[in-house]
Motif scaffolding. Structure first.
Motif, PDB file in Angstrom:
ATOM      1  N   GLY B  25     -13.695 -11.851  -9.663  1.00 47.17           N
ATOM      2  CA  GLY B  25     -14.368 -10.623  -9.246  1.00 47.17           C
ATOM      3  C   GLY B  25     -14.873 -10.751  -7.816  1.00 47.17           C
ATOM      4  O   GLY B  25     -15.128 -11.848  -7.320  1.00 47.17           O
ATOM      5  N   THR B  27     -17.401 -10.535  -4.700  1.00 45.46           N
ATOM      6  CA  THR B  27     -18.842 -10.610  -4.438  1.00 45.46           C
ATOM      7  C   THR B  27     -19.264  -9.287  -3.796  1.00 45.46           C
ATOM      8  O   THR B  27     -18.429  -8.564  -3.251  1.00 45.46           O
ATOM      9  N   ALA B  31     -16.905  -6.862  -1.561  1.00 39.97           N
ATOM     10  CA  ALA B  31     -16.652  -5.506  -2.041  1.00 39.97           C
ATOM     11  C   ALA B  31     -17.010  -4.478  -0.973  1.00 39.97           C
ATOM     12  O   ALA B  31     -16.253  -3.551  -0.697  1.00 39.97           O
ATOM     13  N   PHE B 116     -15.356  -4.163  -9.729  1.00 40.58           N
ATOM     14  CA  PHE B 116     -16.654  -4.501  -9.133  1.00 40.58           C
ATOM     15  C   PHE B 116     -17.706  -3.468  -9.541  1.00 40.58           C
ATOM     16  O   PHE B 116     -18.822  -3.811  -9.924  1.00 40.58           O
ATOM     17  N   HIS B 120     -20.836  -4.565 -11.604  1.00 39.75           N
ATOM     18  CA  HIS B 120     -22.089  -4.620 -10.850  1.00 39.75           C
ATOM     19  C   HIS B 120     -22.867  -3.315 -10.860  1.00 39.75           C
ATOM     20  O   HIS B 120     -24.010  -3.281 -10.442  1.00 39.75           O
ATOM     21  N   PRO B 128     -20.290 -11.360 -12.513  1.00 40.37           N
ATOM     22  CA  PRO B 128     -19.087 -10.677 -12.969  1.00 40.37           C
ATOM     23  C   PRO B 128     -18.832 -10.997 -14.428  1.00 40.37           C
ATOM     24  O   PRO B 128     -19.106 -12.107 -14.878  1.00 40.37           O
TER      25      PRO B 128
END
Ligand code: FES
Lengths: 285, 472
Positions: B25, B27, B31, B116, B120, B128
């Motif tokens: 995933g 960070t 992202a 993401f 998140h 993740p």
């Protein structure tokens, strides 16, 4: 969860189990099976439905302790529950009126024979039972078969009850004593079904068997249960479990049943050792 | 202009020994940087490549502003299973293929960004994979749904069924999903391995559905445990059938029933659903063997091969009758498999499986192929090279050459029309020959992708709504 209503050891290592599963109870017919799972880590165990009490939502199963999971199930009693019971599974073509039917059960295979025998009887057939086991103690459902059938022959491998010999000896005998046989149903261990099919072949009798292939899902999704019938690959769970015995490749079936023999032994030994618990460790120390 | 962000992954040497998720995933920093590469096109082409019309430009814009929670909300207006889609959709042939940056070979990593947002965007999410599990707010439309509309039954809890259930629940219907296995998710549960789609992610998405009011009933085989008649009698007003392509094809060569020959479905089900990799702590065994040949070139073949590797096989081969260019698997999965040490044998077609006297596989005989003229699919047809046969010594053969429609619901539902291929026949509204019974996903189209099944489930939900509103 599917509560256990009763469990009883009806012969050494063979148990009768009543479990509450309303939907299954209202739908299961002779020839169907269910798949159950004991707990989160459990495997999926296929068992033939022996009977139902739809009004009470109860399903009757019979199983033999043959490995870890069945040994564990033997420790369950009323108050316990199964995590999953799914079914009814398999095809269960209704038995019609065919005339005289031989219903042959070997060992715990008598359990799936009984509901079919009852159904054949209810459909107006003359039903002759043949029930065999290794010895007298391991004969099951004798009384139920006698209540159902017009006549029941018994045999044991060691001669401790009934005819001293195999169910295959009794097929010609039953035919001689009761006239022409129109249909044979034979269910039991693979060697027994194989021998019964060979005998029926000699006598020119059509024979149906019910196969106990290894399964995972039981819904046609994985193919673990595949068998060769008439030269074609079929799935026991959705195309069977009953097949024309003369068409079944029993050699392949026995090999496939031994597929996880080593793993099954390991799991059973671990379970037995854990059951003994402290005792083992004390000795070790 | 910075290039496309690379998804952080577990190193190949490590991940081939564990079942943990391979792709870690993005960070937040990665992202945001990736989201800011998005040109925010006036007429974004990406969304035309999305079967469920996720507002891609908008959610990426919100991630770029550092607001994954708002991004997730936007996604959920169109797609209730973003944590799954972000992981398993073939974005490279859908949205990302349409991205204007694709021409330069650097499309925006839309899939990674969707994941993401899902991981998140939920309250206090930090890691993740576990983010969605702690999600506090249900999907937006839940509160506005009118309660106590009609009951609708969904048959099968795979991607099509779950999506249909979610959409119907949003319209206020009381939805019950029936699943034949002991756990919900269909192919997301039994087929796609943990290292590609963690079960915790699936469980969290299922919890989200339950919060929408969807009931999920496992251990029910519709057709056998309950029939369609029973469903009408129980008060259901419409039914959606999404039973999928569950019936495995075998190779059709001698030896296919030897011990050591698995369908990919069986192999993956033992590993994923039954957790055979924990045997004997769990009760279901699996035999991986030392040398494994996986026949096929799709995602299911890659999943099987990589699972076999993680179960301890020393050598795992993909045997595929065409060449690398024709591999139907996602490129990313092919790369992952190669990095992990899976060997590819292209242009080889199995002709026979060899066994020993105990009925155990000892080898796979293959025929060398070369590419000839294009066939109906437009791909060049493999033709045998005369005299070029070879036996590969293996202990295990996994057949990953596709699945047919699951037969059970069809067999036990009289009057349900099917196609020549055995799929359920539907009209332009997704309705079957039985009024009020709709179908979608692989059971209608034949084996396809998760997202196409989701699209079908969503569309069917709208048609069911129209039918129940009397507009159809
Ligand atoms: S048990 Fe899986 S197909 Fe029969």
């Amino acid at each position: 969860m599917f509560p256990i209503i009763a469990r009883r050891e009806i012969a050494p290592g063979i148990h009768s189990l009543w479990v509450k599963a309303d939907r299954v109870a209202s739908k299961a017919r002779p020839g169907h099976f269910v798949i159950l799972r004991l707990h989160e880590r459990g495997e999926r165990i296929p068992l033939t439905v022996v009977g139902t009490e739809p009004e009470k939502g109860l399903v009757w199963l019979i199983f033999q302790e043959v490995g870890k999971s069945t040994a564990e199930l033997a420790g369950y009693s009323p108050g316990d529950a199964l995590l999953d019971v799914v079914g009814p599974l398999g095809q269960a073509e209704p038995a019609g009126k065919v005339g005289t039917v031989l219903c042959v059960g070997g060992g715990v295979g008598t359990a799936p024979v009984l509901p079919r025998a009852r159904e054949f009887k209810a459909a107006g057939n003359r039903v002759i039972g043949i029930v065999g086991a290794r010895n007298r103690d391991l004969l099951i459902l004798g009384r139920e078969m006698e209540e159902t059938c017009d006549r029941v022959y018994f045999c044991t491998d060691d001669g401790s009850f009934g005819h001293h010999g195999l169910v295959t000896d009794l097929i010609p005998l039953a035919q001689a004593e009761h006239g022409p046989v129109d249909r044979v149903l034979a269910i039991g261990p693979v060697p027994m079904m194989r021998a019964a099919v060979a005998k029926c072949g000699e006598l020119g009798l059509p024979v149906t068997v019910s196969l106990n292939a290894l399964m995972v899902d039981g819904t046609g999704m994985c193919g673990a249960c595949r068998v060769t019938v008439g030269g074609v690959t079929r799935f026991t769970c959705v195309d069977g479990p009953e097949f024309d015995g003369a068409q079944v490749d029993f050699g392949e079936l026995s090999a496939r049943l031994r597929q996880y023999a080593a793993e099954e032994r390991l799991a059973a030994e671990r379970f037995a050792a854990r059951r003994k618990g402290g005792e083992c460790q004390c000795r070790g120390a | 202009m910075p290039g496309r962000v690379a998804m952080p992954k577990q190193p190949p040497g490590e991940r081939r020994k564990n079942f943990r998720e391979v792709a870690l995933g993005l960070t937040p920093e990665l992202a945001v940087a990736e989201a800011r590469r998005c040109l925010q096109c006036k007429n974004p082409p990406c969304v035309t490549g999305c079967p469920v019309q996720v507002p891609i430009k908008e959610f990426i814009g919100l991630i770029g502003q550092g607001d994954p929670a708002a991004a997730l909300k936007r996604i959920r207006e169109k797609n209730l299973l973003p944590a799954i889609c972000g992981r398993v959709c073939p974005q490279e042939v859908q949205c990302e293929a349409k991205c204007v940056w694709a021409k330069k070979g650097e499309p925006i990593a839309i899939g990674a960004l969707e994941r993401f947002a899902a991981d998140h965007g939920a309250a206090d999410a930090a890691q993740p994979g576990r983010a969605v599990a702690s999600e506090a707010s249900p999907a937006p439309a839940a509160s506005t749904a009118r309660p106590s509309r009609a009951r609708v039954a969904v048959v099968g809890s795979g991607p099509a069924g779950l999506t249909a259930a979610a959409e119907l629940a949003r319209h206020g219907y009381r939805v019950t999903v029936f699943e034949s296995l002991h756990a919900a998710g269909g192919v997301l549960r039994y087929g796609i391995p943990e290292f590609r789609l963690p079960k915790s992610v699936l469980d969290a998405e299922l919890d989200g559905l339950r919060r929408l009011g969807v009931e999920i009933e496992c251990d029910v085989v519709v057709g056998q445990t309950v029939t369609l008649e029973d469903l009408w009698a129980e008060g259901f007003r419409a039914v959606f059938v999404g039973t999928g392509a569950g019936l495995p094809h075998f190779l059709g060569v001698a030896g296919e029933n030897l011990n050591g020959v698995y369908s990919a479905n069986e192999f993956l089900t033992r590993a994923n659903l039954m957790r055979a990799y924990e045997f004997p702590e769990t009760d279901t065994p699996i035999r991986t063997g030392r040398r494994v040949a996986v026949v096929g070139g799709g995602n299911v073949a890659m999943d099987s091969a990589r699972t076999a590797l993680r179960l301890g096989a020393e050598q795992v081969m993909i045997v595929y009758r065409r060449s690398r260019e024709e591999l139907p698997a996602r490129r990313e999965e092919v790369e992952n498999a190669e990095e992990e040490g899976i060997e590819f044998r292209f242009l080889q077609a199995p002709t026979r499986i060899l066994g020993d006297e105990r009925g155990q596989v000892v080898g796979l005989e293959v025929q060398r192929m070369e590419l000839g003229e294009p066939d109906a699919s437009g791909r060049r047809r493999p033709v045998p090279v005369p005299g070029a046969e070879e036996v590969i010594p293996v202990d295990t053969v996994i057949s990953a050459i596709g699945q047919g429609p699951n037969p059970l619901f069809i067999r036990y539902t009289p009057g349900l029309a099917t196609t020549a291929g055995g799929q359920i026949a539907v009209d332009e509204n997704g309705e079957t020959s039985l009024r009020g019974v709709f179908a979608g996903g692989d059971i209608v189209t034949g084996a396809a992708t998760v997202i196409l099944a989701m699209g079908a489930g969503k569309e069917a939900a709208h048609q069911i709504h129209r039918r129940l509103e009397g507009q159809l």
